[in-house]
Design a protein around this motif. Structure first.
Motif, short mmCIF file in Angstrom:
data_model
loop_
_atom_site.label_atom_id
_atom_site.label_comp_id
_atom_site.label_asym_id
_atom_site.label_seq_id
_atom_site.Cartn_x
_atom_site.Cartn_y
_atom_site.Cartn_z
N VAL A 1 31.11 17.00 32.46
CA VAL A 1 32.43 16.88 31.34
C VAL A 1 30.84 16.92 30.02
N THR A 2 31.21 17.79 28.80
CA THR A 2 31.15 17.80 27.52
C THR A 2 32.15 17.31 26.96
N LEU A 3 31.99 16.28 26.22
CA LEU A 3 32.84 15.57 24.85
C LEU A 3 32.62 16.28 23.14
N VAL A 4 33.28 16.92 23.03
CA VAL A 4 33.06 17.64 22.08
C VAL A 4 33.96 17.24 21.36
N SER A 5 33.44 16.92 20.30
CA SER A 5 34.32 16.30 19.17
C SER A 5 34.18 17.76 17.95
N LEU B 1 39.38 22.85 29.34
CA LEU B 1 39.49 22.90 28.49
C LEU B 1 40.77 21.81 28.76
N LEU B 2 40.01 20.04 28.08
CA LEU B 2 40.67 19.00 28.07
C LEU B 2 40.99 18.74 26.13
N ILE B 3 42.61 19.33 25.76
CA ILE B 3 42.75 19.41 24.08
C ILE B 3 43.42 18.13 23.79
N ASP B 4 42.79 17.44 23.23
CA ASP B 4 43.38 16.72 22.55
C ASP B 4 44.90 16.16 21.43
N ASP B 5 45.69 15.55 21.01
CA ASP B 5 47.27 15.86 20.54
C ASP B 5 46.14 16.53 18.47
N LEU B 6 45.68 15.81 18.46
CA LEU B 6 45.53 16.32 17.14
C LEU B 6 44.13 16.80 17.17
N VAL B 7 44.10 18.07 17.44
CA VAL B 7 42.95 19.07 17.77
C VAL B 7 43.68 20.02 17.29
N ASN B 8 42.63 21.11 16.01
CA ASN B 8 43.47 22.06 15.87
C ASN B 8 43.38 23.09 17.22
N GLY B 9 45.24 23.33 16.74
CA GLY B 9 45.56 24.56 18.55
C GLY B 9 45.05 25.96 18.30
N GLU B 10 44.18 26.10 17.23
CA GLU B 10 43.51 27.73 16.56
C GLU B 10 41.82 27.70 17.79
N ILE B 11 41.52 25.94 18.12
CA ILE B 11 40.03 25.91 19.10
C ILE B 11 39.75 26.83 20.18
N THR B 12 41.53 26.85 20.54
CA THR B 12 41.41 28.10 21.56
C THR B 12 40.60 29.66 20.96
N THR B 13 40.84 29.29 20.58
CA THR B 13 40.53 31.68 20.45
C THR B 13 39.05 30.81 20.95
N ARG C 1 35.84 18.11 27.21
CA ARG C 1 37.07 17.03 26.91
C ARG C 1 36.88 17.26 25.11
N ILE C 2 38.10 17.83 23.91
CA ILE C 2 38.00 18.24 22.93
C ILE C 2 38.88 17.19 22.28
N LYS C 3 38.50 16.17 20.71
CA LYS C 3 38.50 15.59 20.72
C LYS C 3 38.93 15.30 19.52
N GLY C 4 39.44 14.86 18.67
CA GLY C 4 39.79 15.19 17.42
C GLY C 4 39.09 13.84 16.94
#
Length: 253
Positions: free
Chosen positions: A6-10, A33-45, A86-89
């Motif tokens: 698991v990588t916790l990505v800021s 990819l587990l994406i938090d709510d406050l993360v920019n949705g475009e990050i999935t690109t 795990r992508i966190k804002g």
């Protein structure tokens, strides 16, 4: 099958240009990819074509994905041999429950990597053009959450007495009580600011003396997610606004 990791990505405050190269590479190499709510949705690109994207929103005062469920997802996929990101804002290690997740994953024998990022407190300071540790005003900065797990309030008097810049997270909904509590120790003209959606295209900010900041934030409809900054160093923003001949309440994007 070998255990994955698991990588916790800021993800930083929102602007994808503020992502580190390491974060971008981790996202591109992910299986899940587990994406938090406050993360920019475009990050999935930035994701690898085969990655599974799961949104695990967590917002104060809003319907949220339970923390225990998020941790089960991380364990499940990692134990299947997958690379879970795990992508966190903001920065994962600052008010992001990373401690709980790291402990849980290590207990399960799963390797954890952490990728640092820019917290919204720093993005808020950049928006105002101030140094949180301006040596003419303070000897440091304190990052504090107004949203405590047991429902109690921080010791605002003790925090105010330090003379440090205060960067208050998750306090927009209770800015009235926070400013009132701090006002018992600090002078009403102590510089203060509130920055909403710091570091994003939706950024809005207001700057005013402590005694007026709650009313000014309400007048400008500043709400969560926002960071409250209080202390002499924030006065540098007030000086700049005055130099431009603008009312403090107009310090907004």
């Amino acid at each position: 099958m070998n255990t994955g990791k698991v990588t916790l990505v800021s993800a930083g405050p929102g602007d994808l240009d503020l992502l580190t190269f390491k974060a971008a590479k981790a996202i591109a190499a992910a299986d899940v990819l587990l994406i938090d709510d406050l993360v920019n949705g475009e990050i999935t690109t930035l994701k690898a074509p085969h990655a599974r994207v799961i949104k695990v929103g967590k917002r104060g005062g809003c319907k949220s994905t339970p923390q225990a469920f998020i941790q089960r997802l991380m364990r499940r996929y990692a134990l299947q041999g997958k690379h879970v990101v795990r992508i966190k804002g903001g920065d994962a290690l600052l008010f992001g429950r990373a401690g709980e997740e790291i402990a849980d994953l290590r207990h399960a024998g799963i390797d954890v990597e952490i990728v640092n990022g820019i917290s919204s407190g720093f993005a808020a300071a950049a928006a105002l053009g101030v140094s949180l540790t301006h040596r003419d005003h303070c000897q440091g900065v304190i990052f504090v959450t107004a949203h405590l797990r047991d429902g109690t309030e921080p010791d605002w008097a003790a925090l105010a007495a330090t003379g440090m810049t205060l960067a208050i997270y998750m306090g927009a909904s209770r800015i009235d009580s926070i400013s009132e509590a701090l006002g018992e120790t600090l002078a009403p003209d102590t510089p203060a600011a509130v920055v909403q959606w710091a570091g994003t295209s939706r950024e809005r900010r207001v700057c005013a003396p402590l005694g007026e900041i709650a009313a000014q934030a309400a007048a400008q409809q500043i709400a969560s997610p926002a960071v409250i900054l209080i202390g002499g160093a924030i006065g540098e923003a007030i000086v700049e606004v005055a130099a431009r001949g603008e009312p403090l309440r107009q310090l907004s994007a």
